[in-house]
Scaffold this active site. Structure first.
Site, PDB file in Angstrom:
ATOM      1  N   GLY A  25      19.164 -19.893  -1.411  1.00 26.85           N
ATOM      2  CA  GLY A  25      17.442 -19.517  -1.432  1.00 26.85           C
ATOM      3  C   GLY A  25      16.785 -18.662  -1.051  1.00 26.85           C
ATOM      4  N   PHE A  26      15.288 -18.308  -2.541  1.00 23.98           N
ATOM      5  CA  PHE A  26      14.642 -17.378  -2.542  1.00 23.98           C
ATOM      6  C   PHE A  26      13.787 -16.936  -0.358  1.00 23.98           C
ATOM      7  CE2 PHE A  26      11.871 -20.359  -4.143  1.00 23.98           C
ATOM      8  CZ  PHE A  26      10.261 -20.583  -3.455  1.00 23.98           C
TER       9      PHE A  26
ATOM     10  N   ASN B  44       4.296 -14.683  -9.252  1.00 27.58           N
ATOM     11  CA  ASN B  44       5.061 -15.831  -8.509  1.00 27.58           C
ATOM     12  C   ASN B  44       5.595 -17.128  -8.659  1.00 27.58           C
ATOM     13  OD1 ASN B  44       5.479 -13.030  -7.594  1.00 27.58           O
ATOM     14  ND2 ASN B  44       3.902 -12.825  -5.992  1.00 27.58           N
TER      15      ASN B  44
ATOM     16  N   PHE C 132       2.593  -6.045  -9.020  1.00 22.58           N
ATOM     17  CA  PHE C 132       4.156  -7.248  -8.916  1.00 22.58           C
ATOM     18  C   PHE C 132       5.359  -6.216  -8.755  1.00 22.58           C
ATOM     19  CE2 PHE C 132       0.769  -8.124 -12.165  1.00 22.58           C
ATOM     20  CZ  PHE C 132       0.997  -9.831 -11.895  1.00 22.58           C
TER      21      PHE C 132
ATOM     22  N   LYS D  41      -1.385 -13.557 -10.734  1.00 20.25           N
ATOM     23  CA  LYS D  41      -0.816 -13.056 -10.256  1.00 20.25           C
ATOM     24  C   LYS D  41      -0.233 -13.793  -9.181  1.00 20.25           C
ATOM     25  CE  LYS D  41       1.346 -10.635  -6.566  1.00 20.25           C
ATOM     26  NZ  LYS D  41       2.357  -9.831  -6.556  1.00 20.25           N
ATOM     27  N   LEU D  42      -0.219 -15.079  -8.599  1.00 22.40           N
ATOM     28  CA  LEU D  42       0.109 -16.452  -8.152  1.00 22.40           C
ATOM     29  C   LEU D  42       0.457 -17.042  -8.932  1.00 22.40           C
ATOM     30  CD1 LEU D  42      -2.942 -18.101  -6.377  1.00 22.40           C
ATOM     31  CD2 LEU D  42      -1.597 -16.751  -5.288  1.00 22.40           C
ATOM     32  N   ALA D  43       0.152 -16.971 -10.559  1.00 24.34           N
ATOM     33  CA  ALA D  43       1.376 -17.947 -11.040  1.00 24.34           C
ATOM     34  C   ALA D  43       3.182 -17.207 -11.964  1.00 24.34           C
ATOM     35  CB  ALA D  43       0.499 -18.016 -13.007  1.00 24.34           C
TER      36      ALA D  43
ATOM     37  N   CYS E  17       5.519 -12.838  -0.718  1.00 24.41           N
ATOM     38  CA  CYS E  17       5.341 -13.441  -1.933  1.00 24.41           C
ATOM     39  C   CYS E  17       5.332 -14.759  -1.468  1.00 24.41           C
ATOM     40  CB  CYS E  17       5.297 -12.445  -3.081  1.00 24.41           C
ATOM     41  SG  CYS E  17       4.172 -11.209  -2.457  1.00 24.41           S
TER      42      CYS E  17
ATOM     43  N   GLY F 162       0.709  -1.309  -0.422  1.00 24.66           N
ATOM     44  CA  GLY F 162       0.061   0.271  -0.169  1.00 24.66           C
ATOM     45  C   GLY F 162       0.723   1.659  -0.122  1.00 24.66           C
TER      46      GLY F 162
END
Ligand code: UDX
Ligand code: UDX
Ligand code: ADP
Length: 476
Positions: free
Chosen positions: A267-268, A220, A158, A216-218, A272, A12
């Site tokens: 590692g990531f 990420n 994004f 959005k999910l795809a 998100c 935000g």
């Protein structure tokens, strides 16, 4: 037009700041239930660190950008309301550990239903699972007052932390999902008009609500999958003598694949990737698509494996025991240019070393010391918070963090680490001195020449100590 945004966090805050900068004809009020957070947004020290954000906020604050805890007035006055509250993974009940907890989204929707006295366009901006817009719609329409109409849109964000301002200013695309009705189209047009202040119209995609939410999910999931793919190959490289940087470069030059997001790492992390994939998995399981769920679960499993593998490598290299050894951790944030530690790989590394009895000296240029202690004493990380507090020391300077340590571990790729005086560091450390570069940012050849034992991700180094004792590597 008046815009209100509920939730003044990492999403935000920067989103509204850039919107205010680019839309001087729109008044934006960012509200949050946290009095402390709003006070910080109204102060000189903003609640989040994001390069370039301070300047934008200073320019717009109290001009057409307002930060307030008066949620009621902001909702009443707004034509368009963004919901950008947090959607953490559920910690209990149905879907625990996988499903997104929508309690904050639901409470924001209920607040709108209670307070609104005129038509509203409600825009779901938080990352929420497919069909969340539908839930918001149910709540709003079930509590609809006569004469009030709601349009619900999905407009996923994004932006990546650390580059949020640039990502917002130069977005690859803006995605707006809406209902396929004349009113739905009109609402989409209104939101699109805001973005058209600075985003070329051809980069504003409109889809149905579910496509928008799933995209959005795809997105990420795809990004995280690339990291897990290259990380899986980093293990093969270490076992074979291939160099993962060379492999990534060769693979990335294929224009069908592309070179971005192929940096092997410890590692990531971040708020998100894991959350969104877990969400996708949960949705697939509920839709009776177990094969799809299992496919995406591998991306997370590989990330866990990578974090564990790196931590184990540290212990094995230090003669299989770190008990009572001091180890310096440089970088605690989940990536550079942010103070955010959510899901950071540094937590797993520190947790493993602490469990093995090590004492840690931690330095990060932007993470608050209390945040590090909170993360490492969290019940999910340790059963003995007091022990952890005794074993961890936070430093405000990297040279003080490395003094008298046996090993130095890079967990975040902060630029300033590249330019450290490693000769000075070597002299102040215990010998043999080890460096574990979890981000592949240092000049390993040079470090070996100085005398360090170096280990990294995706490349096997010779044991320089042995080579030196045979006279093969010169002592500096
Ligand atoms: C592939 C590699 O592209 C090439 O670089 C390598 O040298 C040999 O293997 P090829 O198998 O000839 O080439 O064709 P490719 O265009 O890659 O297609 C492989 C299969 O994937 C085809 O069945 C194709 O229909 C399918 N495919 C491709 C998809 O289903 N979706 C796509 O988006 C792309
Ligand atoms: C991500 C998405 O990029 C963004 O589009 C979405 O809106 C939110 O989630 P963020 O988590 O802020 O953004 O940062 P990102 O740059 O994607 O990095 C995520 C993690 O992956 C970090 O821990 C980073 O260090 C790691 N990473 C990234 C790698 O390990 N290798 C890479 O090549 C890229
Ligand atoms: P994100 O990374 O998704 O932006 P953050 O945790 O940084 O998540 O920010 C979410 C913000 O939303 C928090 O500051 C929290 O206080 C706020 N919030 C959550 N629920 C509500 C609500 N019902 N009303 C107002 N603010 C809320």
């Amino acid at each position: 037009m008046k815009v209100c945004c509920i939730g003044a966090g990492y999403v935000g805050g920067p989103t509204c700041a850039v919107m205010a900068l680019k839309c001087p004809d729109i008044v934006i009020t960012l509200v949050d239930k946290s009095v402390e957070r709003i006070a910080q947004w109204n102060s000189d020290k903003l609640p989040i660190y994001e390069p370039g954000l301070d300047e934008v906020v200073k320019k717009c604050r109290n001009v057409n950008l307002f930060f307030s805890t008066d949620i009621e007035t902001a909702i009443k006055e707004a034509d368009l309301i963004f919901i950008s509250v947090n959607t953490p993974t559920k910690t209990c009940g149905n879907g625990k550990g996988r499903a997104a907890d929508l309690k904050y989204v639901e409470s924001a929707a209920r607040m709108i239903a209670e307070i609104a006295q005129s038509n509203k366009i409600v825009v779901e901006k938080s990352t929420v699972p497919v069909r969340a817009a539908e839930s918001i719609m149910h709540i709003l329409r079930a509590n609809q007052k006569p004469g009030i109409h709601y349009d619900i849109l999905s407009n996923p964000e994004f932006l990546a932390e650390g580059t949020a301002i640039n990502d917002l200013l130069n977005a690859d695309r803006v995605l707006i999902g809406g209902e396929e009705t004349p009113e739905g189209h009109q609402a989409v047009e209104k939101l699109s008009w805001i973005y058209e202040h600075w985003i070329p119209k051809q980069n504003i995609l409109t889809t149905n609500t579910w496509s928008s939410e799933l995209s959005k999910l795809a997105a990420n999931a795809f990004l995280a999958q690339r990291i897990s793919s290259i990380n899986s190959l980093s293990a093969v490289c270490e076992a074979t003598g291939a160099d993962v940087s060379e492999v990534a470069r060769a693979v990335g030059l294929d224009s069908r694949i592309g070179s971005k997001f192929l940096q092997a790492s410890v590692g990531f992390g971040g708020s998100c990737f894991q959350k969104d994939i877990l969400n996708l998995i949960y949705i697939c399981e509920n839709l009776n698509l177990p094969e799809v769920a299992a496919y995406w679960q591998q991306v997370i499993d590989m990330n866990e494996y990578q974090k564990r593998r790196f931590s184990q490598k540290i212990i094995e290299s230090l003669f299989n025991t770190v008990s009572d050894k001091r180890i310096a951790i440089l970088g605690f944030a989940f990536k550079k240019n942010t103070g955010d530690t959510r899901e950071t790989a540094a937590i797993t590394v520190c947790q493993t070393l602490l469990e093995e009895g090590a004492a840690l000296d931690i330095y990060d240029p932007k993470v608050e010391p209390e945040q590090i202690i909170d993360d490492l004493t969290h019940p999910s990380v340790t059963e003995s918070p007091e022990k952890v507090k005794k074993a961890v020391q936070i430093h405000s300077d990297p040279y003080s963090a490395v003094r008298a340590t046996h090993a130095l571990v890079i967990c975040t790729e902060w630029d300033e680490f590249v330019d450290l005086d490693f000769k000075r560091i070597y002299q102040s450390m215990m010998k043999p001195a080890y460096i574990f570069d979890g981000r592949k940012i240092l000049d390993h050849e040079r470090l070996q020449q100085i005398g360090f034992h170096v280990q990294t991700i995706g490349k096997k180094y010779q044991r320089t100590g042995l080579l030196r004792s045979w006279g093969i590597v010169p002592q500096l």
